[in-house]
Design an enzyme around this catalytic site. Structure first.
Site, PDB file in Angstrom:
ATOM      1  N   GLU A 163       1.146  -1.422   0.148  1.00 34.54           N
ATOM      2  CA  GLU A 163       0.049   0.374  -0.093  1.00 34.54           C
ATOM      3  C   GLU A 163       1.181   1.474  -0.121  1.00 34.54           C
ATOM      4  OE1 GLU A 163      -1.963  -0.242   3.109  1.00 34.54           O
ATOM      5  OE2 GLU A 163      -4.125  -1.847   2.211  1.00 34.54           O
ATOM      6  N   GLU A 374      -5.284  -8.014   1.181  1.00 34.87           N
ATOM      7  CA  GLU A 374      -6.237  -8.608   2.715  1.00 34.87           C
ATOM      8  C   GLU A 374      -7.450  -7.911   1.766  1.00 34.87           C
ATOM      9  OE1 GLU A 374      -4.821  -5.247   4.742  1.00 34.87           O
ATOM     10  OE2 GLU A 374      -2.659  -5.546   3.785  1.00 34.87           O
TER      11      GLU A 374
HETATM   12  C1  BGP Z   1      -4.309  -1.831   5.282  1.00 38.80           C
HETATM   13  C2  BGP Z   1      -3.149  -1.719   5.880  1.00 38.80           C
HETATM   14  C3  BGP Z   1      -3.104  -3.422   7.238  1.00 38.80           C
HETATM   15  C4  BGP Z   1      -4.570  -3.007   8.536  1.00 38.80           C
HETATM   16  C5  BGP Z   1      -5.506  -2.844   7.529  1.00 38.80           C
HETATM   17  C6  BGP Z   1      -6.552  -2.227   8.416  1.00 38.80           C
HETATM   18  O1  BGP Z   1      -4.447  -0.323   4.908  1.00 38.80           O
HETATM   19  O2  BGP Z   1      -2.733  -2.565   5.240  1.00 38.80           O
HETATM   20  O3  BGP Z   1      -1.807  -3.435   8.074  1.00 38.80           O
HETATM   21  O4  BGP Z   1      -3.670  -2.027   9.198  1.00 38.80           O
HETATM   22  O5  BGP Z   1      -5.300  -1.804   6.616  1.00 38.80           O
HETATM   23  O6  BGP Z   1      -7.033  -0.986   8.824  1.00 38.80           O
HETATM   24  P1  BGP Z   1      -7.072  -0.495  10.401  1.00 38.80           P
HETATM   25  O7  BGP Z   1      -6.453  -0.728  11.017  1.00 38.80           O
HETATM   26  O8  BGP Z   1      -6.724   1.169  10.201  1.00 38.80           O
HETATM   27  O9  BGP Z   1      -8.535  -0.948  10.309  1.00 38.80           O
END
Ligand code: BGP
Length: 473
Positions: A163, A374
């Site tokens: 990302e 993800e």
């Molecule tokens: C993505 C990242 C993850 C994780 C996820 C959820 O952008 O790659 O590392 O953090 O988001 O995000 P959040 O924890 O802000 O809900």
């Protein structure tokens, strides 16, 4: 209704969010170790110092993943564990740690899917300008080679970066991630270009080693859709996708940048320095890139800003992903819509937007191999009579897997799905309150692990290769 036998059902984590042990066994400090010390930067000033102590409990965690039937585990390597100050000596204990993780996975037949950079940069490099400094490109390529050589005999899937838009956008526009700089578009574009160059050079280095594995990178995939058919809002949709999708995928998949964005960067004085050898690396690496990873959580609904953009003070709260912010260039804003569903953190729930976005991507880039690296629901899970009843997560993942299947049936080349996250972990800006895992971590009781309802559900879905998903009739 079954997914193919080669499709990988997985789950993901990232080093900083689970490991803890930030100064153990020779690990150097990272930009995040330092950044979280600034009051107010994270929710309740949480830090990754202990996280969920995966560093010491990885055997238990991987055993649980195996019990869940996970076919693949996506995790990241902490660069400062491998090369503590970013460029110098290799820390053998860091190599040993990840060798143990990899071997543990393999002992259960779990395919390790390794991210090289999930945001924790060695602090020393951050101090020297981080991703805006071209020296960081060389440092990354060196680090990547160390990892290929140490782990590439067993790891056959490498993700270079996670990302770019998030760590560069939050780092140089919103000030919400290290180095905490605000409103510096020129630095932001320079950082993104340097990251793409580092990716390209790492791909070339990887292919030179002939390890016969796959390499790619993961982007957050938030396709923009206009709130309506108004021509101005439709313009905003195209504009947002040029900056949010094409700027990120074109250099990786086509080896060059979209003209539309370049023209605007030129006009506004935001053009990054692009060296000839970097241009060459991008062109040479593009056809060698094996896949792209998509981290999909939500689409973005956009509306054109006509006239002066409102000023929104940057803060942690408005950097956590909920709509309501003007774009960095003041051309459009993201909005919540009455007819959409949202999570407790204001993220839209839209499996339909996922399918539409995947179609869009196929239109742009044709038959590219993709992994969903993800996807998941951040929630405060209810505990009823001691059981973690995360039914909303089951519904969320069900509907998104159904969307993935639909896209596959339409010809989108998706080879695997990694739920975020394998286990509850530290959310960068939202602490421990926002849970994503199949495995619950009890912060009141010694970080004990417990299987959630979704754990059993995902196991059954994997066993049936998706046949038991709840498909709409
Ligand atoms: C993505 C990242 C993850 C994780 C996820 C959820 O952008 O790659 O590392 O953090 O988001 O995000 P959040 O924890 O802000 O809900």
């Amino acid at each position: 209704m079954k997914f193919s036998n080669s499709f990988l059902f997985g789950a993901a984590t990232a080093a900083y969010q689970i490991e803890g042990a930030i100064d153990k066994d020779g690990k150097g400090p990272s930009n995040w170790d330092e950044f979280v010390k600034i009051p107010g930067k994270t929710f309740e000033n949480t830090t990754g110092e202990l996280a969920v102590d995966h560093y010491h409990r990885y055997k238990e965690d991987i055993r649980l993943m195996a019990e869940m039937g996970l076919e693949s585990y996506r995790f990241s390597i902490a660069w400062p564990r491998i090369i503590p100050n970013g460029t110098g000596e290799v820390n053998q204990k860091g190599i040993d740690f990840y060798n143990s993780i990899i071997d543990e996975c393999l002992s259960y037949g779990i395919v390790p899917f390794v991210t090289l950079y999930h945001w924790d940069l060695p602090l020393e490099l951050e101090k020297q300008g981080g991703w805006t400094n071209k020296a960081t490109i060389d440092a990354f390529v060196h680090y990547a080679k160390v990892c290929f050589e140490a782990f590439g005999d067993r790891v056959k899937h490498f993700i270079t970066f996670n990302e770019t838009v998030v760590f560069c956008g939050h780092g140089y526009l919103a000030g919400a991630h290290p180095p905490g700089i605000k409103d510096e578009p020129k630095l932001y574009f320079q950082a993104t270009h340097n990251v793409f160059s580092a990716h390209a050079k790492a791909v070339l280095a990887y292919k030179e080693l002939k390890q016969y594995g796959d390499i790619g990178l993961s982007h957050v995939f938030s396709p923009a859709f206009s709130v309506d058919d108004n021509v101005e809002n439709k313009w905003a949709e195209r504009h947002a996708n040029q900056f949010g999708i094409n700027w990120y995928y074109d250099p990786i998949l086509k080896g060059n940048y979209p003209d539309y964005v370049l023209k605007i960067l030129e006009d506004r004085g935001w053009m990054p320095e692009i060296l000839e050898e970097e241009r060459l690396a991008l062109t040479q690496a593009a056809p060698l890139n094996d896949f792209i990873g998509l981290n999909y959580y939500q689409p973005v609904r956009v509306e054109r800003i006509l006239g002066q953009a409102e000023h929104v003070e940057h803060s942690r709260e408005n950097a956590t992903g909920a709509p309501g912010n003007p774009s960095f260039d003041g051309e459009y804003r993201s909005v919540s819509m009455k007819d959409k569903r949202y999570t407790k953190w204001g993220w839209e729930i839209s499996p339909e937007g996922f399918v539409d976005g995947l179609r869009l991507l196929k239109d742009y880039y044709g038959d590219v191999t993709m992994y969903i690296t993800e996807n998941g629901l951040g929630d405060e899970d209810p505990i009823i009579e001691g059981e973690v009843c995360d039914i909303p997560r089951i519904n969320f993942i069900n509907d998104h897997l159904v969307a993935v299947k639909k896209a596959i049936d339409e010809g989108v080349n998706i080879q695997g799905y990694y739920a975020w996250s394998a286990i509850d972990l530290l959310s960068w800006l939202n602490g421990y309150k926002k849970q994503y895992g199949f495995i619950y971590v009890d912060h009141q009781h010694n970080l004990d692990r417990k299987k959630k309802a979704s754990f059993h559900w995902y196991k059954s879905i994997i066993e049936s290769r998706g046949e038991t998903l709840n498909y709409p009739t």
